[in-house]
Scaffold this active site. Sequence first.
Site, PDB file in Angstrom:
ATOM      1  N   GLY A 205       0.817  -1.203   0.000  1.00  0.00           N
ATOM      2  CA  GLY A 205       0.000   0.000   0.000  1.00  0.00           C
ATOM      3  C   GLY A 205       0.853   1.257   0.000  1.00  0.00           C
ATOM      4  O   GLY A 205       1.911   1.325  -0.635  1.00  0.00           O
ATOM      5  N   SER A 206       0.424   2.241   0.732  1.00  0.00           N
ATOM      6  CA  SER A 206       1.058   3.559   0.672  1.00  0.00           C
ATOM      7  C   SER A 206       2.458   3.600   1.260  1.00  0.00           C
ATOM      8  O   SER A 206       3.188   4.577   1.023  1.00  0.00           O
ATOM      9  CB  SER A 206       0.176   4.596   1.375  1.00  0.00           C
TER      10      SER A 206
END
Length: 485
Positions: free
Chosen positions: A215-216
Amino acid sequence: MTKYIRHAAAFCVLLLVALLVNALRVQVFQAGPYDGSTANRRATIARYGQPRGDILVGGEPVTGSRDTGEQLRYERTYNDGPLYAPITGFASQEYGTTLLEHAEDGVLAGTDPLLAPFPLWSDLTRGLPPGGKVVTTIDPAAQRAAYVGLAGRKGAVAAIEPATGRILALVSAPSYDPAELSGNRPATKAAWERLNRDPDKPMLNRAVRQTYPPGSTFKVVTAAAALDAGVVTDMDAQTDSPDPYTLPGTRTWLTNEGDGCQDASLREAFKWSCNTVFAKLGVDVGARDMVGTAQAFGFNDTGVRIPFSAATSTFDTSVDRAQLALSSIGQYNTRATPLQMAMVAAAVANGGRLRPPYLVERTTSRDGGTVSTAGSRPARQVMQPATAERMRELMTDVVEDGTGTNAAIPGATVGGKTGTAQHGLGNSGIPYAWFVSWAQGEQDPEPKVAVAVVVEDASANRGEISGGGDAAPIARDVMRAVLSG
């Protein structure tokens, strides 16, 4: 009469020669097949005929041996088994060895030739020297902080000393007690079957052998690639990023969780984790440079061993522009172990230099004589030093007044990046909560620890996850334990 005596003597000599030839055939030419035969239990009996060497954490043994009085005499024991299982693995008379028990089996079992002062004599007597000791790099306070922080939730923590690559903590939850698998009683078989049936997979080492979409947190890699490639030269300049962003060559829109991402600067986009900005940055950097940066950090490396093997973290090398956009925000086929993401944070903390992680400081004989030492391995420069300095600035902003404020430690400089990773069919699963970080104490000349935390069954409230509500406090406690040590 003398003639018959000579004949008898010659016949006896012939029989003796035949016996010697047969002994030579058995002991030299057929020794391998006989030694390897399943019917030959001599090696197994000898293996368990003496106590196994110990694995040490913080100078204290976390393993032991118990005299059962049976044919396979000594059985493995574990102190705080569930806490250290992702490090020790198990040593079972029935099911073999895993993790450090497997990677360092020669030293622990006494079969390593370096433990024998007179190897030829040991070969002749078939005796084993006493098992040696394995001294780990684990910080017991950091290990316990990570274990307590997960508090039974599914997830994992990996912590590294950036300057050396020493692994300070490896925790996987839920865990199990390796002692349940040590013997060969019916209870051992029942425990094996129960653990393997458990849908939560307690024997899976999530810290090094499970990959997740990062993810981020992968935006650390994308930002480094953009700065190194010169796609971004001013971290406070607008990035000409639309919101929503149409994935190249498609009609699919990519959106953000919050507002204020349109044309956001790299600093603001990193602080508030703008998907649109980083997806576009990945496309602007291009597949070649994105792949090169990811692989410099350790992605796609199939040979990571610490000394036991780790799962390969991946960044797809054959992508179109839409897939590259998603890969650059830690989605599509991008996957990483917690250990890999701790390596990413460690490289930022260490001026862009990445030290390969290692778990064993040294091995010794039973009386403490050094058998081998590991030590820090050569570093590789994964980004320009100036880029690393700017990345530290960006990560510090996240903790000071961005999405990672829950990781702040009074009196210390902390940098971090939160992440929310989609998964499941149609992204229907509860997102994984990620946090990667590093910390430097007030009196420390350089960062002392880099941490990666993933929580699988985090709060269903997406705002809390992306804000660091689940993973960041765990990372904070691990970093604080190291800084206080």
